[in-house]
Design an enzyme around this catalytic site. Sequence first.
Site, PDB file in Angstrom:
ATOM      1  N   GLY A 136       3.487  21.982  47.571  1.00 15.80           N
ATOM      2  CA  GLY A 136       4.174  21.051  46.692  1.00 15.80           C
ATOM      3  C   GLY A 136       5.029  21.794  45.673  1.00 15.80           C
ATOM      4  O   GLY A 136       4.874  22.996  45.458  1.00 15.80           O
ATOM      5  N   CYS A 137       5.946  21.069  45.041  1.00  8.65           N
ATOM      6  CA  CYS A 137       6.896  21.697  44.120  1.00  8.65           C
ATOM      7  C   CYS A 137       6.219  22.181  42.834  1.00  8.65           C
ATOM      8  O   CYS A 137       6.325  23.361  42.474  1.00  8.65           O
ATOM      9  CB  CYS A 137       8.045  20.758  43.822  1.00  8.65           C
ATOM     10  SG  CYS A 137       7.561  19.101  43.293  1.00  8.65           S
ATOM     11  N   PHE A 138       5.503  21.279  42.134  1.00  6.09           N
ATOM     12  CA  PHE A 138       4.761  21.715  40.954  1.00  6.09           C
ATOM     13  C   PHE A 138       3.764  22.807  41.335  1.00  6.09           C
ATOM     14  O   PHE A 138       3.579  23.795  40.610  1.00  6.09           O
ATOM     15  CB  PHE A 138       3.993  20.545  40.338  1.00  6.09           C
ATOM     16  CG  PHE A 138       4.747  19.762  39.307  1.00  6.09           C
ATOM     17  CD1 PHE A 138       5.426  20.391  38.275  1.00  6.09           C
ATOM     18  CD2 PHE A 138       4.757  18.364  39.344  1.00  6.09           C
ATOM     19  CE1 PHE A 138       6.100  19.661  37.303  1.00  6.09           C
ATOM     20  CE2 PHE A 138       5.426  17.627  38.381  1.00  6.09           C
ATOM     21  CZ  PHE A 138       6.105  18.272  37.364  1.00  6.09           C
ATOM     22  N   ALA A 139       3.107  22.631  42.479  1.00  6.34           N
ATOM     23  CA  ALA A 139       2.090  23.588  42.908  1.00  6.34           C
ATOM     24  C   ALA A 139       2.684  24.975  43.108  1.00  6.34           C
ATOM     25  O   ALA A 139       2.058  25.990  42.771  1.00  6.34           O
ATOM     26  CB  ALA A 139       1.418  23.105  44.194  1.00  6.34           C
ATOM     27  N   SER A 140       3.889  25.038  43.656  1.00  3.73           N
ATOM     28  CA  SER A 140       4.523  26.343  43.874  1.00  3.73           C
ATOM     29  C   SER A 140       4.788  27.042  42.548  1.00  3.73           C
ATOM     30  O   SER A 140       4.439  28.218  42.361  1.00  3.73           O
ATOM     31  CB  SER A 140       5.840  26.167  44.646  1.00  3.73           C
ATOM     32  OG  SER A 140       5.603  25.687  45.948  1.00  3.73           O
TER      33      SER A 140
END
Length: 327
Positions: A136-140
């Site tokens: 995911g974007c936030f996760a990255s």
Amino acid sequence: MKKLEIGIIGGAGYTAGELIRLLLNHSKTSINFIYSTSNAGNKISKVHQDLIGSTDLEFSNQINPEVDVLFLCLGHGNSKAFLENNSFSSKTKIIDLSNDFRLTKDAIFDGKTFVYGLPELNKEAIKKANYIANPGCFASAIQLALLPLAKAEVLQNDVHINAVTGATGAGTSLSATTHFTWRDNNFSHYKAFTHQHLGEINQSVKLLQSNFNFDINFMPNRGDFSRGIFATMYTKFKGSLEDAKALYSEFYKDAAFTVVSDDEIHLKQVVNTNKCILHLHKHEDKLLVTSIIDNLLKGASGQAVQNMNLMFGFDETEGLKLKATYF
């Protein structure tokens, strides 16, 4: 060398649009089909208007099960349903951009084992994989800020995160909080402490630091800009700033796209690129880590292409040498 034949499922969204742009300019790929039942027969450039003059491809309601690579650009929960109803050849490698297969408990599906596709964490496994769960974007952005500390097993306190994402993070479907009149000159938080990306963040941290048993307090925010993620996080750190910089330099010494800046950073440095730029700051006993990415590229489609490059033994940066939209 024959180019890879590419299929894209769910071709009308933001991540698909960026993926198409990248693949059209990738020297080793040819787009075989872009599947979208609602747009079948329409030219790609009618939906993704930035691609006018770049391609005459049309959306299709037909699937070629023999493609070399299949990208799933579907909403969360829909990738699994799609694969249940559609079969592909044993040679077809699949890269899923949803959250359906990111967690270990979901990674095995219909005999397929999905490898978590964060290259800075799982590069060797990605090279051998046939199926990838793209992060995911936030996760990255958050993992890239925390993993060097986890690797050194120095995360010994709660972590506090405040992160802002652009409007494209919400996808193309309209909602009360994506209309221009609401978003413009506005700011808000959502899913406080409960965001779905916390699962994969905790999973990766514990993979590197098995004794991590603290809270990751995550406050996601909506910004009034189109794209990008600006994340700041802090935790207690016993070492000096130089000690922290040494940990990050070692962890990312072979990373193609993640760099540590000595200067303070801002979003314009990464928008339209596959980069993650980090900055470290020490205040008393706290280490502040700032992380910036483009949510549609390093947070989605760019990272998916990076994973494809690794899976096929291409240069990791192939098709991803992009200049930031700095001015």
